[in-house]
Each structure stands twice: as structure tokens, then as C-alpha cells.
Enzyme design. Structure first.
Site, PDB file in Angstrom:
ATOM      1  N   ARG A 146       0.825  -1.214   0.000  1.00 23.86           N
ATOM      2  CA  ARG A 146       0.000   0.000   0.000  1.00 23.86           C
ATOM      3  C   ARG A 146       0.854   1.255   0.000  1.00 23.86           C
ATOM      4  NH1 ARG A 146      -3.885  -0.786   5.104  1.00 23.86           N
ATOM      5  NH2 ARG A 146      -5.198   0.622   3.871  1.00 23.86           N
ATOM      6  N   ARG A 149      -7.801   7.946   9.229  1.00 22.50           N
ATOM      7  CA  ARG A 149      -7.185   9.256   8.956  1.00 22.50           C
ATOM      8  C   ARG A 149      -8.209  10.343   9.246  1.00 22.50           C
ATOM      9  NH1 ARG A 149      -7.191   7.848   2.718  1.00 22.50           N
ATOM     10  NH2 ARG A 149      -9.424   7.842   2.412  1.00 22.50           N
ATOM     11  N   HIS A 151      -6.745  37.744 -14.863  1.00 20.27           N
ATOM     12  CA  HIS A 151      -7.487  38.953 -14.519  1.00 20.27           C
ATOM     13  C   HIS A 151      -8.862  38.612 -13.954  1.00 20.27           C
ATOM     14  CE1 HIS A 151     -10.211  42.371 -15.425  1.00 20.27           C
ATOM     15  NE2 HIS A 151      -9.178  43.088 -15.001  1.00 20.27           N
ATOM     16  N   ARG A 158      -9.906  54.700  -1.598  1.00 15.39           N
ATOM     17  CA  ARG A 158      -9.341  55.388  -2.763  1.00 15.39           C
ATOM     18  C   ARG A 158     -10.277  56.501  -3.181  1.00 15.39           C
ATOM     19  NH1 ARG A 158      -7.796  49.575  -4.639  1.00 15.39           N
ATOM     20  NH2 ARG A 158      -9.903  49.336  -3.863  1.00 15.39           N
ATOM     21  N   ARG A 171      -6.647  57.653   1.029  1.00 16.39           N
ATOM     22  CA  ARG A 171      -5.481  57.966   0.197  1.00 16.39           C
ATOM     23  C   ARG A 171      -5.815  59.156  -0.698  1.00 16.39           C
ATOM     24  NH1 ARG A 171      -3.501  53.583  -4.021  1.00 16.39           N
ATOM     25  NH2 ARG A 171      -5.367  54.267  -5.120  1.00 16.39           N
ATOM     26  N   GLU A 227       5.496  52.268  -0.670  1.00 13.79           N
ATOM     27  CA  GLU A 227       5.275  51.485  -1.889  1.00 13.79           C
ATOM     28  C   GLU A 227       6.409  51.640  -2.886  1.00 13.79           C
ATOM     29  OE1 GLU A 227       1.615  52.684  -3.779  1.00 13.79           O
ATOM     30  OE2 GLU A 227       1.839  54.747  -3.111  1.00 13.79           O
ATOM     31  N   SER A 243       1.495  52.564   5.689  1.00 11.35           N
ATOM     32  CA  SER A 243       0.644  51.518   5.136  1.00 11.35           C
ATOM     33  C   SER A 243       1.386  50.943   3.929  1.00 11.35           C
ATOM     34  CB  SER A 243      -0.701  52.113   4.728  1.00 11.35           C
ATOM     35  OG  SER A 243      -1.453  51.125   4.066  1.00 11.35           O
ATOM     36  N   GLY A 302       1.830  49.526   0.624  1.00 14.89           N
ATOM     37  CA  GLY A 302       1.109  49.334  -0.629  1.00 14.89           C
ATOM     38  C   GLY A 302       1.857  48.271  -1.410  1.00 14.89           C
ATOM     39  N   THR A 303       1.539  47.019  -1.110  1.00 11.44           N
ATOM     40  CA  THR A 303       2.385  45.944  -1.638  1.00 11.44           C
ATOM     41  C   THR A 303       2.145  45.660  -3.122  1.00 11.44           C
ATOM     42  OG1 THR A 303       0.798  44.412  -0.680  1.00 11.44           O
ATOM     43  CG2 THR A 303       2.849  44.756   0.519  1.00 11.44           C
ATOM     44  N   ASN A 304       1.096  46.217  -3.705  1.00 13.83           N
ATOM     45  CA  ASN A 304       0.967  46.067  -5.164  1.00 13.83           C
ATOM     46  C   ASN A 304       2.094  46.829  -5.849  1.00 13.83           C
ATOM     47  OD1 ASN A 304      -1.352  44.692  -4.643  1.00 13.83           O
ATOM     48  ND2 ASN A 304      -2.727  46.319  -5.308  1.00 13.83           N
ATOM     49  N   ASP A 305       2.177  48.141  -5.551  1.00 19.26           N
ATOM     50  CA  ASP A 305       3.231  48.942  -6.166  1.00 19.26           C
ATOM     51  C   ASP A 305       4.610  48.545  -5.634  1.00 19.26           C
ATOM     52  OD1 ASP A 305       2.078  50.435  -8.117  1.00 19.26           O
ATOM     53  OD2 ASP A 305       1.457  52.054  -6.781  1.00 19.26           O
ATOM     54  N   CYS A 350      -2.164  47.474   2.768  1.00 20.96           N
ATOM     55  CA  CYS A 350      -3.406  47.693   2.019  1.00 20.96           C
ATOM     56  C   CYS A 350      -3.327  47.097   0.622  1.00 20.96           C
ATOM     57  CB  CYS A 350      -3.737  49.173   1.956  1.00 20.96           C
ATOM     58  SG  CYS A 350      -2.488  50.143   1.111  1.00 20.96           S
ATOM     59  N   TYR A 375      -2.315  45.818  11.466  1.00 21.23           N
ATOM     60  CA  TYR A 375      -3.524  45.367  10.785  1.00 21.23           C
ATOM     61  C   TYR A 375      -3.231  44.975   9.342  1.00 21.23           C
ATOM     62  CZ  TYR A 375      -3.666  49.885   8.412  1.00 21.23           C
ATOM     63  OH  TYR A 375      -3.364  50.954   7.626  1.00 21.23           O
TER      64      TYR A 375
HETATM   65  P1  ADP Z   1      -5.932   3.990  -0.690  1.00 21.09           P
HETATM   66  O1  ADP Z   1      -4.770   4.754  -0.186  1.00 21.09           O
HETATM   67  O2  ADP Z   1      -6.213   4.275  -2.135  1.00 21.09           O
HETATM   68  O3  ADP Z   1      -7.127   4.117   0.199  1.00 21.09           O
HETATM   69  P2  ADP Z   1      -5.360   1.452   0.540  1.00 21.09           P
HETATM   70  O4  ADP Z   1      -3.933   1.132   0.741  1.00 21.09           O
HETATM   71  O5  ADP Z   1      -6.094   1.951   1.714  1.00 21.09           O
HETATM   72  O6  ADP Z   1      -5.516   2.445  -0.684  1.00 21.09           O
HETATM   73  O7  ADP Z   1      -6.043   0.143  -0.002  1.00 21.09           O
HETATM   74  C1  ADP Z   1      -7.328   0.124  -0.535  1.00 21.09           C
HETATM   75  C2  ADP Z   1      -8.175  -0.942   0.111  1.00 21.09           C
HETATM   76  O8  ADP Z   1      -7.559  -2.204   0.010  1.00 21.09           O
HETATM   77  C3  ADP Z   1      -8.383  -0.757   1.585  1.00 21.09           C
HETATM   78  O9  ADP Z   1      -9.421   0.146   1.823  1.00 21.09           O
HETATM   79  C4  ADP Z   1      -8.726  -2.132   2.043  1.00 21.09           C
HETATM   80  O10 ADP Z   1     -10.100  -2.388   1.840  1.00 21.09           O
HETATM   81  C5  ADP Z   1      -7.927  -2.998   1.104  1.00 21.09           C
HETATM   82  N1  ADP Z   1      -6.753  -3.514   1.805  1.00 21.09           N
HETATM   83  C6  ADP Z   1      -5.544  -2.935   1.917  1.00 21.09           C
HETATM   84  N2  ADP Z   1      -4.730  -3.689   2.674  1.00 21.09           N
HETATM   85  C7  ADP Z   1      -5.448  -4.758   3.048  1.00 21.09           C
HETATM   86  C8  ADP Z   1      -5.176  -5.908   3.863  1.00 21.09           C
HETATM   87  N3  ADP Z   1      -3.986  -6.067   4.441  1.00 21.09           N
HETATM   88  N4  ADP Z   1      -6.157  -6.795   4.024  1.00 21.09           N
HETATM   89  C9  ADP Z   1      -7.374  -6.620   3.453  1.00 21.09           C
HETATM   90  N5  ADP Z   1      -7.691  -5.592   2.697  1.00 21.09           N
HETATM   91  C10 ADP Z   1      -6.742  -4.653   2.488  1.00 21.09           C
HETATM   92 MG    MG Z   2       0.103  52.514  -5.238  1.00 21.55          MG
HETATM   93 MG    MG Z   3      -7.439   3.544   1.972  1.00 17.99          MG
END
Ligand code: ADP
Ligand code: MG
Ligand code: MG
Length: 898
Positions: free
Chosen positions: A100, A356, A473, A579, A635, A763, A786, A788-791, A853, A873
């Protein structure tokens, strides 16, 4: 001793933890963390990001120590699983692994993963013996061949998918789960011959060779185009690299008491506190997100229109579900943030595969931060860090109603947020007449915009351009105005002559409805309902904490009472730049302004100025009224005078007639005002040196307005009179002297006094370098600075902002330097600012007021810098005020002032 590159996680040995994301990647670090927390995690090891760096610096090779370290970690892994007897590559009882990817910053789905690695024609027999389930074994085997061929051997998965579809069609079956072991077995054969056809080589049978192939492929995936683009969009540096995690497999595809799924500890779109997720029975890996089968809800809280008829995990596998509930709570309190988790259930037993901090919408970010403070999971300072300024920007704008249907046409760059609908117009004048006369809502569609389009942009709901980037722009101006903008949408073709727009095979006429979503860059046909943000409740509370934490004040750049009002609503604590030239352009006044410019004598000029005086006074009075109690920096006139004169001969003739002067005279005067380089010409304080009567009139208007406010309404403001483009203290001394004279006269005439101060913009580099002289009371006597970081950016780089767009893009691509008008160039412009702050405060003491500004005043990185160098500020456009407030708060949490 050799350097350590590989780190085990498991019962016997667990090296590393959640704090080591930069070494182990987010995935690897959190897996080690979860093991330490006692969660059920299949053991494994992580190859550090340092190997990735080495890999790219050494022609895709590895450090010499790596091989033996990986081998010894495999031994470790086998030891961890001793009670199962599984060994990597063992014919009787094979240990399979996943390989992975995991970067320090989460990049979901951007890199590659291989599952079930270690299978070959022999080990698959061992797997059958152990599991007594040959269907499962062959299902795993074919998945492995598909993934490995895709990721490592670069064989397109569509070949395998087609073979699988044919097989199902031949057998008259619908679902993958209906295929038997024999079916899968014959597919495995077919898959292998596809590999030979496509690569000219046989599929690798040796598990060790497979492993090194997969490791190399994951490191290589760091530079795949998908990952590169993702990093660019999200500002993730390339050098941080990815780690590779090798982990023992657990199987969600071993039967109906097995499953795989993903869950969020809170609702990622609303932030509501509810456990939320999806799963599939008898499935593996990405099946849940791949859309092959409709995933089932994990609980009733996860019901939606597609899945509410399907049985929940709580029903199907109640014990595993209960355990999952206990674990998610543990994880949330450990990480003190909303988690996004991946899990697999093998024969009724739950395993955690990833956790995560979950991605979330802006609204969810605010709600979760506020709720978590109330739950005492985090404190207010942490809450302030949990919402990014970009999220706040999105939060403050209307969004598409999530329930509304949308007919998506194309995607451009998300240049300025907000969801808006309007009728298509192709030029700024049509935009103006449709809005003003027909009371229509319009979307201005242009190939790209230029300063001549401003009036059209101003009235439009949103702007769509076919060309140009995030700093084009259109993008910059729209953000400044708080207007929605989708820029650089290459899919649209504008046929100006026929007044229509073509997207793919569809045509749109002027007047057709169009919807833009500026946070995602979506261009949608027709009118789509939107929802406006709720800025009470959580948001209000959140912003109170933001204000408690920050040290920097936030003011606004506002030229009109209307802007001032909006800004005050968003929390502006004064005006940092008002201005005055916009006031001159007003159609009712421009005539008097032009008379003033074309006057030959001072007396004539004063006569014209006398006409302008009451109008300016009224402007200031209204602005002061909006900003009562707060400081307002005004100004004095800055642009060169010829900007107020017409350009075309036709218009000059018309003006001559109107003013009753010969065309030739007017033309000659215009010619004498012509400049080769107006940016460096007769402008700013240089006008105040040549024509003191202009600045005298302006100062009188300002101070009279403040006196009037005091007398009529008994309200105070603090007018700060700002002199632009000072290069030398003597310019300021000269102008200051006559301004003071005029102010004293006003005080006497009105028999009242108001507080005021006179300061300067910094500026020009010379102003920064001589800031002590400009500030010293016996010399320039500037009471405030102040920036005037544009100029200041223009003059420090010798770079014209209006002419640099064409080549600065190339500069960014070639990594020479980024566009310095977006974020302050700390090394150059920033050094000048630092120097000026030191010099100014050196002679006047630390109470001397300093602010910024320029456009960058509302850009989060620049706000951090302003905090660091000790400004009082920042000032930015009204719509960016809340963003600057948040950035200022985050700056003071992150670093103390120097
Ligand atoms: P991503 O970073 O794209 O999420 P992962 O490394 O999390 O990828 O892997 C995707 C999926 O693969 C996981 O969500 C999980 O379901 C499956 N997977 C990864 N490692 C294992 C493992 N050791 N056993 C079972 N399933 C796994
Ligand atoms: Mg100016
Ligand atoms: Mg994953």
C-alpha cells in the site's frame, strides 16, 4: 550501524507512531498507532519516505540496506502470525500481503495498492487447503492478477474486465459473486495469457519478485500524472515522498460472514455527529467505492435513497458492528478529530485497515470544530486551526442545493467560490444594460477578461472564461469583488459573431440560463437552486473564538459607503484603504474633474475644485457614518491625471464641444499629459507637489466631513490621511505642511476639532530604505505607514502587474518564482517591509501604526507574514475580511510576533 529504513508494526514489535507521518506516511504511522492502542490491525511493516527520496535521486534504485531490512521484517511478520503458521511464499500455508502507498499528507486514491500478493499456481493450492474454499482462493488470485498487472506491469484493466464480462455473458450470470471456483479458475488462465499478449512476458510466479515489483510500482506511482495534479491543486510539496506499507491480508471475500467497508465518525457533509458508512458483504478492497454493487448502509443513520432497502451491518453482522462502534469512538477521542476509517470483517471478526482525519465540507469543518470544543475534545485555539481560510471562503458563499438535479456541462478552474445562475451574455455592455434596464441576472462569458470588462463583471452574478489560470485577470478581480468565477474552462467555445457558446455538441444562445459553481469549477446548464449559508449558530461562535485569538486587526479596502457597510457586517475594524479616484469618475463629477485637469491657471483650477469639494465631502461623510468609531485611511489622489481624460479622438471632440473649448487646445493639453511609463510618471504625491490645491481640497473635504459628523451626530471617526508614492521625506514634509495649514483653517471655521493623523504609503523601495527619515518627527513626520504591496512588488521586481500575466505563468511552471502579486515575496518585498517596520518603530516607538493595504492583505500566507513582522492590521476587500480574520488567528496560534 546502517540506517533504518523499514519499521515493523505488530504484536511482537511496533516501531513508530502517529507523530511520524513524514517518515512513515499517514497510513503507516496511523497503523502503528492503532496497534499501540490495542486495535485489531493485521501486522506488517512500512518502508519509509526516505527510500522514496533515495529512489528518485538515484535513478530508481534502493539503498543497499533495504533488501535485508525488508527480509528481516518479513520474518518478524511471520513470527507475529506464528499461531496461524503462515509463511510468505509457503506452498502449504501461504502468507499473502497487501502493498500500500501512504504519503505524509493524505491523497485518497491517487496512488496504487496491490492486494493478495504472494499468490501463484502453487500457493493458491495452499490457500485452498487452508480455507477449504476454492472459490475464495481463485477469486483472490484473479483480483491479484488484475491489480498487479495494472499497477506493476501497466496492462490496462479493461482487458481483464472485458474477459470477465464475456464470461458472465456466456454463463448468463449478472453478479461476480455468482461465479464459481471453476469459472474463476479458467479466468485466471485467461488473465495470464492476456498478460503474455500485452507484455510479451509471463506473469511473475516468485512471491519475492512480486513483492519487489509492487514496491517499485508504489514508489513510481508517486510521480504518476494523477498524483502530480493532485499535489499541484492542493499545494502539497513533491519532496515529501510516499512510504510503502506491506501488510498481512485479511479477507472480506471469504463468504457471507465477511465484509469490507468504509465509515466516517461524523457526517462529512454536514458535520452532524452521527456514525456514517457503507459496506459490502463478501467483497474486497475497493469494491465499495467501485460501484459494481450498491453498497449497504452500516446502520440506519446511513440510509439514503439508493440503499435504504438494503440490510445494515448492524443487522447482518451485529457483533462486528458493535465492536466497530466501540473502536470508532476510541479513535475519535485519540485523534481528537473526525476519522475516516477502512475496515474488513473476516469470518465475523473485525479488522481495522486505515484511519485518517476525514475530508469534509466547509460547513462540516465549522460544525465539527465547534462541537468538539463543547465535547471538550479540543480547546478553542485548536478549533481555530481546524478550518482552513479556503473553507471559510467557500462557506460564506451560496452553494448548490444538494438535492437539486444538475446538468453538468464542463469543468473549469474553481477561481472564486459561490453558486450562481444567470442569463448568458458575451460582453460587458450587454451585461450592464440587461441588469440595469431589464433587471436580469447575467453570467458574463468571455474568452478572457481585461480591465475594460470591469463594469460588466461588477453587475454580473458570475464570470466564466475560456482561458486564463487561477491568477488571471478574471480570477483576481472576481475574488476581490466577491463574485463567483470559473476560469480557464477550455471546453467552451465562444462564437462572438453568432453570439453563442458551444460546449461539446450543445449550443447556448445569449439569454440562455447558465449556472456556475465556483468552488468546484462546474459549469451547469439552466438554473439550479442554491442554499445560502447560515452565518448564525456554529459559524458565529467560531468567529468569536477567532477574534479572541488573533492579534492582527482586520480592516477593509472600501471606496463607497456600500462596500464599507458590507465589510462592517463581515467584521472589518476600519478602512485601511479608501481610494478617492473612483469618486472622481462618477459621471456627475467627471466634467468638473476634467475642467480642473485642463485648467491653465491655478485660479481656474481652484474654481473647478470648488465644485468637487462638496461632493467629496458628502462621500466622506457617508463613509465615516458607516465606519463610526473606527479608523478610516484615505489615500489622496494617486493616478496620473490623463486617466481622467477620454482616449479616442471622437470622445475628445465631444468633450471639447461640451466644455466649449477648441478641440486643438484640448488635444494639446492631452498630449502634454502623455507619458511613456505612467506607472512611474506624474502621479501620487508628485501631483500634490505640482498642484497643492488638489490635495488641499481633498484634505478639507475629509476634515470637514469629520467635523460635520462630530457636530451633527456627535460621532467620532479617526481620519488617517495617507499620502501615496512617497520616495523621499522632503516630499512628505512639503505636503504635510500645507495640509496641516488647511486643517487648522477648517477647525477654526467650524469651531470644532477632530483627531486626525497624516501618514504615508510605503510602496517604493526607497521609501522602505529611508523609512526612518520619513517617520522622524523633524523630517517627514509620518504618523503611520501603510504598505502598498501592489506597487511595492511592482517597483521591487521592476515588473508591471498589468503586463506580467503573459510570462509569469511560465515562471511558475519552470519553478523560477511564483506570481509575487498573489502572496508577498518574503525574501525581497518582505525584507523591505521588515526593514521599514524596524526603522519606523525605531524613531517613533512601537506604537507607530503599521498596516498593509495591497491585494495580498487578504491572502492567508501573506497575513501570516504580516503577523510575524509585527504589523497592526491587514486590509482587504470586504468579502475577504472573515478569511483574513481566520488567517490572523491562525498566525497568532502558530507563531508569536518577532
Ligand atoms: P488507498 O490509499 O487508495 O485508500 P489502501 O492502501 O487503503 O488504498 O487500499 C485500498 C483498500 O484495500 C483498503 O481500503 C482495504 O479495503 C484494502 N486492503 C488494503 N490492505 C489490506 C489488507 N492487508 N487486508 C485486506 N484488505 C486490504
Ligand atoms: Mg500605489
Ligand atoms: Mg485507503
Amino acid at each position: 550501524m546502517s540506517k533504518k529504513f523499514v519499521f515493523s508494526f505488530g504484536k511482537n514489535q511496533c516501531e513508530g507512531d502517529g507523530s511520524q507521518k513524514y517518515l512513515l506516511g499517514g497510513k503507516g504511522a496511523n497503523l502503528a498507532d492503532m496497534v499501540k492502542l490495542g486495535l485489531p490491525v493485521p501486522p506488517g511493516f512500512t518502508i519509509s519516505t526516505e527510500v522514496c527520496t533515495y529512489f528518485y535521486q538515484n535513478g530508481k534504485s534502493y539503498p543497499s540496506e533495504l533488501k535485508s531490512q525488508v527480509e528481516s521484517c518479513i520474518k518478524n511478520l511471520e513470527k507475529d502470525l506464528a499461531d496461524t503458521g503462515m509463511k510468505f511464499g509457503d506452498r502449504k500455508n501461504p502468507l499473502l500481503v497487501s502493498v500500500r502507498s501512504g504519503a505524509p499528507v493524505s491523497m485518497p486514491g491517487m496512488m496504487d495498492t496491490v492486494l493478495n500478493l504472494g499468490l501463484n499456481d502453487e500457493t493458491v493450492q495452499g490457500l485452498i487447503e487452508q480455507s477449504k474454499d476454492s472459490r475464495f482462493a481463485y477469486d483472490s488470485y484473479r483480483r491479484f492478477i488484475m491489480m498487479y498487472s495494472d499497477v506493476v506491469l501497466n496492462v490496462n484493466t479493461s482487458y481483464f474486465e472485458t474477459a470477465l464480462e464475456h464470461k458472465k455473458a456466456d454463463l448468463g450470470l449478472d453478479l461476480d459473486t455468482e461465479l464459481t471456483d471453476d469459472h474463476w479458475k479458467s479466468l485466471v488462465k485467461e488473465f495470464k495469457s492476456i498478460v503474455v499478449e500485452q507484455t510479451g512476458k509471463t506473469f511473475p510466479e516468485d512471491p519475492m519478485e512480486q513483492l519487489w515489483g509492487a514496491i517499485g510500482a508504489v514508489f513510481s506511482s508517486w510521480m504518476n500524472p494523477r498524483a502530480n495534479t493532485y499535489r499541484k491543486i492542493n499545494n502539497i510539496p513533491e519532496h515529501i515522498g510516499t512510504a510503502v506499507t506491506v501488510q498481512a491480508m485479511v479477507y472480506g471475500n471469504m463468504g457471507d460472514d465477511c465484509a469490507t467497508g468504509v465509515a466516517f465518525t461524523r457526517d462529512p457533509s454536514t458535520g452532524e455527529k452521527k456514525f456514517f458508512g457503507e459496506f459490502l458483504v463478501n467483497a474486497q478492497g475497493e469494491d465499495v467505492v467501485a460501484g459494481i454493487r450498491t453498497p449497504q448502509p452500516i446502520n440506519e443513520e446511513s440510509f439514503n435513497d439508493q440503499n435504504k432497502h438494503l440490510p445494515t451491518l448492524a443487522k447482518v453482522l451485529p457483533i462486528a458492528y458493535q465492536e466497530l462502534v466501540a473502536l470508532y469512538q476510541k479513535l475519535e477521542s485519540h485523534y481528537r478529530d473526525m476519522q475516516d476509517v477502512e475496515f474488513t470483517i473476516q469470518k465475523g471478526k473485525l479488522f481495522m485497515l486505515q484511519t485518517r482525519n476525514g475530508k469534509r465540507t466547509a460547513a462540516a469543518a465549522v460544525k465539527i470544530a465547534v462541537d468538539m470544543v463543547k465535547e471538550t475534545l479540543i480547546d478553542k485555539k485548536e478549533a481555530v486551526m481546524r478550518v482552513t481560510p479556503e473553507q471559510l471562503d467557500q462557506f460564506l458563499h451560496p452553494r448548490l442545493d444538494p438535492k437539486a438535479k444538475k446538468d453538468l456541462l464542463a469543468k473549469g478552474l474553481p477561481a472564486s467560490p459561490g453558486a450562481v445562475s444567470g442569463k448568458i451574455v458575451f460582453d460587458p455592455d450587454t451585461a450592464e444594460t440587461w441588469v440595469k434596464e431589464k433587471k436580469e441576472k447575467v453570467i458574463l462569458v468571455r474568452i478572457e477578461t481585461s480591465p475594460e470588462d470591469i463594469h460588466g463583471m461588477h453587475v454580473a452574478e458570475g464570470i466564466l472564461t475560456a482561458r486564463g489560470g487561477m491568477t488571471s485577470h478574471a480570477a483576481v478581480v472576481a475574488r476581490g469583488m466577491g463574485k463567483t468565477c470559473v476560469a480557464g474552462c477550455a471546453a467552451i467555445k465562444i462564437l462572438m459573431e453568432q453570439r453563442k457558446m458551444v460546449i461539446g455538441n450543445r449550443e447556448f444562445q445569449e439569454g440562455d440560463w447558465l449556472t456556475l459553481e465556483g468552488s468546484s469549477g462546474e459549469v451547469i446548464a439552466g438554473k439550479v437552486d442554491t442554499v445560502t449559508p447560515d452565518i448564525t449558530g456554529s459559524f458565529h461562535e467560531f468567529m468569536e473564538w477567532v477574534d479572541d485569538v488573533r492579534k492582527l486587526k482586520v480592516r477593509t479596502n472600501a471606496d463607497t459607503p456600500a462596500d464599507a457597510k458590507v465589510a462592517r457586517k463581515f467584521g472589518a475594524e476600519g478602512i485601511g484603504l479608501c481610494r478617492t479616484e473612483h469618486m472622481f469618475f462618477d459621471p456627475e463629477r467627471i466634467e468638473a474633474v476634467r475642467q480642473m485637469i485642463l485648467s491653465d491657471s491655478r485660479a481656474e483650477r481652484e474654481k473647478a475644485l470648488a465644485k468637487i469639494l462638496p461632493m467629496q465631502r458628502k462621500d466622506f461623510f457617508e463613509i465615516f457614518q458607516e465606519m463610526r468609531g473606527l479608523p478610516v485611511t484615505i489615500r489622496l489622489l494617486d493616478p496620473p491625471l490623463h486617466e481622467f481624460l477620454p482616449h479616442d479622438e471622437k470622445d475628445v471632440r465631444a468633450l471639447a464641444k461640451e466644455m466649449d473649448v477648441p478641440y486643438e487646445q484640448l488635444y494639446r493639453r492631452k498630449e502634454t499629459l502623455h507619458e511613456f511609463n505612467p506607472m512611474l510618471g506624474h502621479r501620487g504625491c508628485r501631483l500634490g507637489i505640482s498642484f497643492p490645491e488638489i490635495y488641499r481640497m481633498q484634505v478639507r473635504a475629509i476634515v470637514e466631513a469629520a467635523c460635520e459628523l462630530k457636530k451633527k451626530l456627535n460621532q467620532d471617526v479617526e481620519p488617517e490621511i495617507m499620502i501615496p508614492l512617497i520616495a523621499d521625506w522632503k516630499e512628505l514634509q512639503y505636503i504635510r505642511t500645507y495640509c496641516e495649514e488647511e486643517i487648522q483653517k477648517v477647525f477654526q471655521e467650524h469651531n470644532v476639532k477632530v483627531p486626525y493623523s497624516i501618514g504615508t504609503m510605503i510602496e517604493l523601495p526607497r521609501a522602505a530604505l529611508t523609512a526612518d527619515q520619513i517617520a522622524a518627527s523633524e523630517k517627514g513626520n509620518a504618523e503611520f505607514f501603510s504598505f502598498g504591496t501592489n506597487d511595492l512588488t511592482q517597483t521591487t521586481f521592476g515588473l508591471s502587474r498589468d503586463d506580467s500575466a503573459s510570462f509569469l505563468g511560465t515562471y511558475s511552471e519552470k519553478k523560477i518564482f511564483p506570481d509575487p502579486f498573489v502572496s508577498i515575496d518574503e525574501d525581497g518585498v518582505g525584507e523591505l517591509m521588515k526593514l521599514a517596520v524596524q526603522k519606523g518603530k525605531g524613531v517613533r516607538g512601537s506604537s507607530m501604526k503599521m498596516g498593509i493595504c495591497g491585494e495580498q492583505g487578504g491572502e492567508p500566507r501573506s497575513v501570516h507574514f504580516c503577523h510575524k513582522i509585527g504589523l497592526d492590521y491587514v486590509s482587504c476587500s470586504p468579502y475577504r475580511v472573515p478569511i483574513a480574520r481566520l488567517a490572523a488567528a491562525q498566525a497568532s496560534v502558530k507563531n508569536k510576533a518577532l
